[in-house]
Structures are given as structure tokens and as C-alpha cells.
Design an enzyme around this catalytic site. Structure first.
Site, PDB file in Angstrom:
ATOM      1  N   ALA A 136      -7.871  -6.347   2.852  1.00  0.00           N
ATOM      2  CA  ALA A 136      -7.946  -4.877   2.787  1.00  0.00           C
ATOM      3  C   ALA A 136      -6.701  -4.231   3.375  1.00  0.00           C
ATOM      4  O   ALA A 136      -6.470  -4.306   4.582  1.00  0.00           O
ATOM      5  CB  ALA A 136      -9.185  -4.381   3.541  1.00  0.00           C
ATOM      6  N   GLY A 137      -5.897  -3.616   2.501  1.00  0.00           N
ATOM      7  CA  GLY A 137      -4.708  -2.899   2.959  1.00  0.00           C
ATOM      8  C   GLY A 137      -4.805  -1.445   2.543  1.00  0.00           C
ATOM      9  O   GLY A 137      -5.061  -0.549   3.348  1.00  0.00           O
ATOM     10  N   THR A 164       3.430  -4.982  12.345  1.00  0.00           N
ATOM     11  CA  THR A 164       4.771  -4.756  12.887  1.00  0.00           C
ATOM     12  C   THR A 164       4.706  -4.815  14.409  1.00  0.00           C
ATOM     13  O   THR A 164       3.800  -4.226  15.015  1.00  0.00           O
ATOM     14  CB  THR A 164       5.282  -3.364  12.450  1.00  0.00           C
ATOM     15  OG1 THR A 164       5.253  -3.316  11.026  1.00  0.00           O
ATOM     16  CG2 THR A 164       6.700  -3.106  12.940  1.00  0.00           C
ATOM     17  N   GLU A 248       3.320  10.153   9.977  1.00  0.00           N
ATOM     18  CA  GLU A 248       3.854   8.799   9.725  1.00  0.00           C
ATOM     19  C   GLU A 248       4.516   8.751   8.340  1.00  0.00           C
ATOM     20  O   GLU A 248       5.604   8.208   8.166  1.00  0.00           O
ATOM     21  CB  GLU A 248       2.710   7.781   9.804  1.00  0.00           C
ATOM     22  CG  GLU A 248       3.161   6.401   9.373  1.00  0.00           C
ATOM     23  CD  GLU A 248       2.052   5.333   9.439  1.00  0.00           C
ATOM     24  OE1 GLU A 248       0.995   5.603  10.021  1.00  0.00           O
ATOM     25  OE2 GLU A 248       2.278   4.243   8.895  1.00  0.00           O
ATOM     26  N   GLN A 285      32.541   8.067 -17.646  1.00  0.00           N
ATOM     27  CA  GLN A 285      31.517   9.116 -17.719  1.00  0.00           C
ATOM     28  C   GLN A 285      30.113   8.593 -17.373  1.00  0.00           C
ATOM     29  O   GLN A 285      29.342   9.268 -16.683  1.00  0.00           O
ATOM     30  CB  GLN A 285      31.510   9.762 -19.107  1.00  0.00           C
ATOM     31  CG  GLN A 285      30.654  11.029 -19.117  1.00  0.00           C
ATOM     32  CD  GLN A 285      30.560  11.647 -20.490  1.00  0.00           C
ATOM     33  OE1 GLN A 285      30.298  10.960 -21.482  1.00  0.00           O
ATOM     34  NE2 GLN A 285      30.784  12.934 -20.567  1.00  0.00           N
ATOM     35  N   GLY A 369       2.767   2.012   4.876  1.00  0.00           N
ATOM     36  CA  GLY A 369       2.363   3.386   5.219  1.00  0.00           C
ATOM     37  C   GLY A 369       1.641   4.086   4.082  1.00  0.00           C
ATOM     38  O   GLY A 369       1.578   5.322   4.047  1.00  0.00           O
TER      39      GLY A 369
END
Ligand SMILES: Cc1cc2nc3c(=O)[nH]c(=O)nc-3n(C[C@H](O)[C@H](O)[C@H](O)COP(=O)(O)OP(=O)(O)OC[C@H]3O[C@@H](n4cnc5c(N)ncnc54)[C@H](O)[C@@H]3O)c2cc1C
Length: 391
Positions: A136-137, A164, A248, A285, A369
């Protein structure tokens, strides 16, 4: 300030002075170590104490707990922008100042403040945030790590992934299911500290980029957590996450924008000097239009991001605005960095060129995030397009 880009009116002279100070700090305290940190897969833990002493982390801690008591988001912005420009991905400063800070400032009681804030001000006690799990993220309501009441505390079982600062941190704020029958009201936040029996750290995960930032798995086997380590109220964990996500997400967007702008500026210099067919490659160009498009898009993104920074200052930033900035700016940066790498030709593929390093380090921005897809889900739902609204 960047070489290119719109004039920015959100800063006062003290922020400009702070920017020069941050830059000098990063050159002195990060640049000489960054490569070694990448090799060892983590920042020296002592770095945070050095950064705290100079007011780079923990400046938001109230003075009574040893901090500077500065709650002006523009200082956070300056730090994130300078880190982005110098492409220093190793220190988890965004986690420290932008992500953990609101939890510790707004959810702690007096006793917890006494216990944890002085270490934050000194940089000697750092936190990580454990939300994501192997299963689950994006769908955090699917989290299975459980905390079951046991006398005057809790017994925690489960695991977290992609955390982290997971190896370096002294404590982790763990998102736990405390009532399996209460839906979104069944989650709470518990602080699990280093040394608690049954708390183990897994391997350092090998990533494609941000090699110096430690990203770890955490395991909890019958970990006894005292009631005193509950953050805020039982059953409110999910809502606390939602409360903090706006800032965040904006912090990720503005860091991403600054990194993309720096890559753009470097590439502009490159395409003016690198020649093919006896002319600078930027004057073809096709390439000129690529750079013109990026320049326009980066400027427009900056204006939107700056308008949201002022909303943080007056307390009116909405999650939806932050979600719009997060997905649009991070996707823009991905395109800009990829396009700039292409303009460097074979050199762009060589890691000694900053554009190549930025390409791999940056890739996280559209995932962490809250992914681009989840941001669009939220924005779409806010437009009244949630499926449940049709039933
Ligand atoms: C370097 C790094 C650091 C991280 N640090 C932390 C940390 O400190 N703490 C922490 O808790 N987590 C952390 N994460 C985890 C990060 O927040 C998750 O990886 C992210 O939220 C996505 O979750 P997931 O990996 O489970 O992907 P999934 O949820 O499995 O998603 C996979 C794909 O499906 C898409 N998807 C999912 N749902 C939908 C939907 N409804 N509609 C359309 N598409 C959908 C996603 O957008 C994605 O593209 C970190 C991740 C990385 C890579």
C-alpha cells in the site's frame, strides 16, 4: 537567483541574504562530502547537527525548546531551491523541515515537545515518516501495519517500505491501523524509537538515483510502544496525513522547478557553445524552439508556484492547488531535463555531466509524495467527478 526566469517578488532582502548564506553552507558542508555519501548510501548522521547549528534545519523549533522559532516558509523555499540548483539530493532536508516539522509542531503535547523538540533544534535526534508499505503506497487506507492496545501502550506489527532516512533516523512516525472496523477513522500515528525491542531496519534499498539518501525497509515484530508515543488523537492518523500533505507537495514542486531551471540554464550555455555543422547547436530552429518552449513553461510554472508560496504564508493553500502544482511542475521538469539531456548528445549520457545525474536523481519527483495519477484523481474528484457522486 537563477540566470533566467521571471522576476520574483515574494522574497524580502533577508531571504536574499539567507540564500547566499545557504549556498555558502552547501558549498562548505555538503559539496566536499556528497560523492562519499553517495558511495556509502547515506549521509553522515553528524551532518544534521552541523546543519542545525547554522540554522539550516530545525530553525522552526520554538525558542523555548532551543530553536530559532522561525515559521516563515520562504526560508524553507530558499533551502529547497538552493539544494535543487546544486543538485544535492543526499541530505533529507525537505523531510526534516517541511514534512516532519508540522507533525512535531502541531500534534505533540507538552511532554512530547520537551522530549523531541530540543533534539530537532540541535540536529541530534532525527525522524523518518513511515507511511508506505509493500502492499500500500498510493492507497494508504490499505495499510496493514497494526497497533493493538496492550495496557498503557500498543503492540505494533507490520512493515514499511521506501522510508527516507530510515537507517539514520532515531525515531519513525508510523502510520498504524488501530481499529480495523473504523475505516478512515481506524488509523493512528505512533512514534517508534530506535532500540525498541522488535523494531528492525531492513536493507538499504538500491535506487536508480539519489544514491546518498538512505531509503530503507522497517520491520515491527511485537514492538511495545508506550501511550506517551501516540501523536495527536487515536483514530485521527489518516486526517493528520491529509492535513500536512499540501505543504509537502508544494515543497516537492518548488524543489523540482529549481532543479529543472538549473539544468535549463546549464543547457542554454551548452547549446550556445557546442557546434555542429559549423554553427552552435542551439541556433538550429528545432533546438531553438525546444529551448523557447522550456523557457516559457518554466516561467509560467514559477509564477504559479510563487502564488502558492504566498498562500502558505497567509494560511490559505488548498490541497488541490498543491496537487496541481505537484503533478504539473514535476512532469514539466521531467520533460525539461530529458530534453536538455538530448541536447547534450552523448555527453548527456555521461554521469560526469550534471544533466545525466539530474536525469536519474529527478525521476522520483513524479512518484513520491503522491504520484501524478493520484494528484489527478484528487483534482478530478474535487471537480465532482468521483464515481461515488454518480451513484
Ligand atoms: C526515493 C523514495 C523515497 C520515498 N520516501 C518515502 C518515505 O519517506 N515515507 C513513505 O511513507 N513513503 C516513501 N516513499 C514511497 C512513495 O510515497 C510511494 O512510492 C508512492 O506513494 C507510490 O506508492 P507505490 O510505490 O506503492 O505505488 P502504487 O500505489 O502501487 O502505484 C503504482 C502505479 O499505479 C498508479 N496508481 C495507483 N492508484 C491509481 C489510481 N487510483 N488511478 C490511476 N493510477 C493509480 C500510481 O500512480 C503508480 O503509477 C518513497 C518512495 C521513493 C521512490
Amino acid at each position: 537567483m537563477s540566470k533566467t526566469g521571471p522576476a520574483r517578488t515574494i522574497f524580502d532582502p533577508e531571504h536574499d541574504e539567507f540564500r547566499a548564506f545557504v549556498r555558502e553552507f552547501l558549498e562548505r558542508e555538503v559539496a566536499p562530502h556528497h560523492e562519499r555519501w553517495e558511495e556509502q548510501g547515506r549521509v553522515d548522521k553528524e551532518f544534521y547537527a552541523v546543519a542545525a547549528e547554522k540554522g539550516i534545519v530545525g530553525f522552526w523549533v520554538p525558542q523555548e525548546f532551543g530553536g530559532l522559532g522561525i515559521e516563515d516558509f520562504r526560508y524553507n523555499v530558499v533551502i529547497q531551491e538552493e539544494l535543487g540548483k546544486m543538485a544535492f539530493s543526499a541530505p533529507s532536508i525537505r523531510l526534516y523541515n517541511d514534512i516532519i516539522a508540522p507533525y512535531l509542531l502541531n500534534l505533540t503535547n507538552d511532554e512530547q515537545k520537551q522530549r523531541w523538540l530540543p533534539g530537532q533544534a540541535k540536529g541530534t535526534f532525527t525522524f523518518s515518516l513511515g507511511l508506505s508499505e509493500p502492499g500500500a503506497g498510493s492507497d494508504l487506507a490499505g495499510a496493514r501495519t497494526s497497533a493493538v492496545r496492550d495496557g498503557d501502550g500498543w503492540i505494533v506489527n507490520g512493515s514499511k517500505i521506501f522510508i527516507t532516512n530510515g537507517l539514520n533516523s532515531d525515531a519513525t512516525i508510523v502510520f498504524c491501523k488501530t481499529n480495523p472496523d473504523a475505516g478512515h477513522r481506524g488509523f493512528s500515528l505512533l512514534v517508534v524509537e530506535d532500540g525498541m525491542e522488535g523494531f528492525k531496519r531492513g536493507r538499504k534499498l538500491k535506487k536508480i538515483g539519489m544514491a546518498g539518501q538512505d531509503t530503507a525497509e522497517l520491520f515491527f515484530e511485537d514492538v511495545r510502544v508506550p501511550e506517551a508515543n501516540l501523536l495527536g488523537e487515536e483514530g485521527q492518523g489518516f486526517y493528520y496525513l491529509m492535513m500536512n500533505l499540501g505543504v509537502e507537495r508544494l515543497a516537492i514542486a518548488l524543489a523540482a522547478l529549481s532543479q529543472a531551471r538549473q539544468v535549463f540554464d546549464d543547457t542554454l550555455d551548452y547549446v550556445k557553445t557546442r557546434e555542429a555543422f559549423k554553427q552552435p547547436i542551439g541556433t538550429f530552429q528545432a533546438n531553438k524552439h525546444v529551448m523557447a518552449t522550456f523557457s516559457t513553461e518554466l516561467d509560467i510554472a514559477q509564477v504559479y508556484v510563487d502564488s502558492l508560496i504566498t498562500k502558505v504564508l497567509d494560511g490559505t493553500l488548498s490541497d488541490i492547488e498543491a496537487s496541481k502544482a505537484k503533478w504539473w511542475v514535476t512532469e514539466l521538469g521531467k520533460r525539461v531535463i530529458d530534453g536538455c539531456l538530448q541536447l547534450h548528445g552523448g555527453y548527456g549520457y555521461m554521469l560526469e555531466y550534471p544533466v545525466a545525474k539530474a536525469y536519474i536523481d529527478y525521476r522520483y519527483m513524479t512518484i513520491g509524495g503522491g504520484s501524478t495519477e493520484i494528484m489527478k484523481e484528487m483534482i478530478g474528484n474535487d471537480l465532482g467527478l468521483a464515481w461515488r457522486n454518480r451513484g
